[in-house]
Design an enzyme around this catalytic site. Sequence first.
Site, PDB file in Angstrom:
ATOM      1  N   ASP A 170       0.689  -1.284   0.006  1.00 47.13           N
ATOM      2  CA  ASP A 170       0.006   0.105   0.094  1.00 47.13           C
ATOM      3  C   ASP A 170       0.820   1.190   0.121  1.00 47.13           C
ATOM      4  OD1 ASP A 170       0.545  -1.039   2.814  1.00 47.13           O
ATOM      5  OD2 ASP A 170      -0.273   0.758   3.429  1.00 47.13           O
ATOM      6  N   ASP A 203       8.581   4.247  -0.755  1.00 46.99           N
ATOM      7  CA  ASP A 203       7.914   3.962   0.521  1.00 46.99           C
ATOM      8  C   ASP A 203       6.615   3.009  -0.118  1.00 46.99           C
ATOM      9  OD1 ASP A 203       6.903   3.105   3.009  1.00 46.99           O
ATOM     10  OD2 ASP A 203       6.431   5.295   3.270  1.00 46.99           O
ATOM     11  N   GLU A 237       0.051  -1.205   5.851  1.00 48.71           N
ATOM     12  CA  GLU A 237       1.205  -0.635   6.744  1.00 48.71           C
ATOM     13  C   GLU A 237       0.804   0.945   6.898  1.00 48.71           C
ATOM     14  OE1 GLU A 237       4.662   1.108   8.289  1.00 48.71           O
ATOM     15  OE2 GLU A 237       3.649   1.456   6.501  1.00 48.71           O
TER      16      GLU A 237
END
Length: 586
Positions: A170, A203, A237
């Site tokens: 995610d 990320d 997350e």
Amino acid sequence: MSKEKQDLLLLAPPAPRTSQRTFNLKSLFLFLLLSAITLRCVPLNLAARYDHETTFASSCPQVDALVPQRGADVLANISDLLATSTFKTKAVSWLAGAVQIPTEVFDGMPAVEEDERWEVFAPFHDYLSDAFPLVHTMLDLTKVNTYGLLYEWKGSDKSLKPILLAAHQDVVPVEPETEDQWTHPPFSGHYDGEYIWGRGSSDDKSGLIGIMIAIETLLEQGFAPTRTVVLAYGFDEEASGLQGASALGAAMRDRYGEDDDPFAFIVDEGGGFTDRYGTVFATPGVAEKGYLDVHLEVTSPGGHSSVPPAHTTIGMLSRIVVEYEDNPYKVELSRDSIPYALVQCHAAHGATMPKKLKHLVRRSRRSNEALNKLRDVLIEDNQFKSLISTTQAVDIVHGGVKSNALPEQAYALVNHRIATTSSVHETMVHDTALLAKLAAQYNLSYTAFGDTLLRGGSRTLTLKDAYGRSLEPAPVSPIAGKGSEAYQLLSGTIKATHAAHRGLDLASKAGQITVVPGMKTGNTDTRYYWDLSRNIFRYNHKNTIGSGERLPGVHTVNEAVSADSLLEMIRFFTTLILNADESRHI
């Protein structure tokens, strides 16, 4: 700020609730006093938790680069591939394709089966299956809670503990009003010849794709592992992992948890390496702070705004928020902490740190005066200050529905990241005591974390764990002495990867990297994996040297990662798998 301070700046289960009780003001302060005394007496095992660390901090020893022997030919072949433009183009394409699939998650999303927004992960799964055919042919894949991905690459020796490589699918949402601020569209996966741009490029899709490329390439080379390799990819997350990593952790405990500590080590997203004091430092995260969201709520009878009381709920809440911000947590630098170990390592290995400053760092080991002086210098940097202290941030506020109606309720949310030397319970006691005087001043009935402390009038002040997901500071992974073999293997792998990627001579110290313990201010999916391994490392070997202009792009506009960093991450995961496969010490 003094020159000395400038030189030393570094960028670096709640206790059971007591039963309901009613107190008068005198009893309240007695209760708080007893709570404070209790906290001093309750053993938190912090000394034991950090015992191995203190030895490390005194000298910050380094291990040699670790290069696989049995897998030497495989690693050499992959190293040759990494040097080709063809492989680089393919690797960039792999990551760009992943970025082009928006996998945004939002806070407060309901269960997977109740919200169609989770369906964004289905095309991402299809993409992974198409992009990495050998992985999906040779590894066993289990889908956990629909979108969690659990891969198992079975090793030939079942007596060896498996290793776990983790990442998350995610990404944080892109604010629509910021899209025109991006140099390239946020889900374009644009490659400008140096950087791959887009949400998730850093990320954490670079970590996930880096692992997948490493394993796909190892399979192409005909490598068959002796030690089982497990991959766990959560899907929320960025929203605390309640649906993804939580379910994955439970599934892995069911499958591998016959014995305590079933995994040799776990590597998840986290630290990288950068230049500091003329030395390149890698900082694998070996600890994490705790977490607590406090919901503050003030209520009072409503009415017409033309006949207001002296203080509305919004007014009282505002004063409470000011009380928080006027009274931040006391900042202490503990010798029994990972940030202190990091400072010691910078002093031990920082080539250009001034001698006077090195002396202050070393003197702080035994002198409390020097320790406090060092603390005062370090906390000039807010990043480091946030590492060592419990922080508080008022992130949400709400109250009122109409201009001519008195607000019957107003609330705010305070986010705490809890120092590794503290606890959830200690944080609750601190906040409870902080607001006691105001509760009495406004004649509020005061309830804090389940305990009714004051009976006032018809108005109330309530403190509670906002979402019921408070988190204690994480156990610290061993970094020295017995039990630290996994950290030594990781350190050796980092050194070998860094040298190989730059063509450095392993026998020479010139240009080599120094590995030191680190930690981040936030949390990762590893919060659900504590009982799976004592050795948990938050590290994906990301090169941040000279890329400061890209770092703000994480969670905001212009997120990007360099193609060279992606290639080095692939080399790192390849070397790590090969080193772990032949080690018999972990």
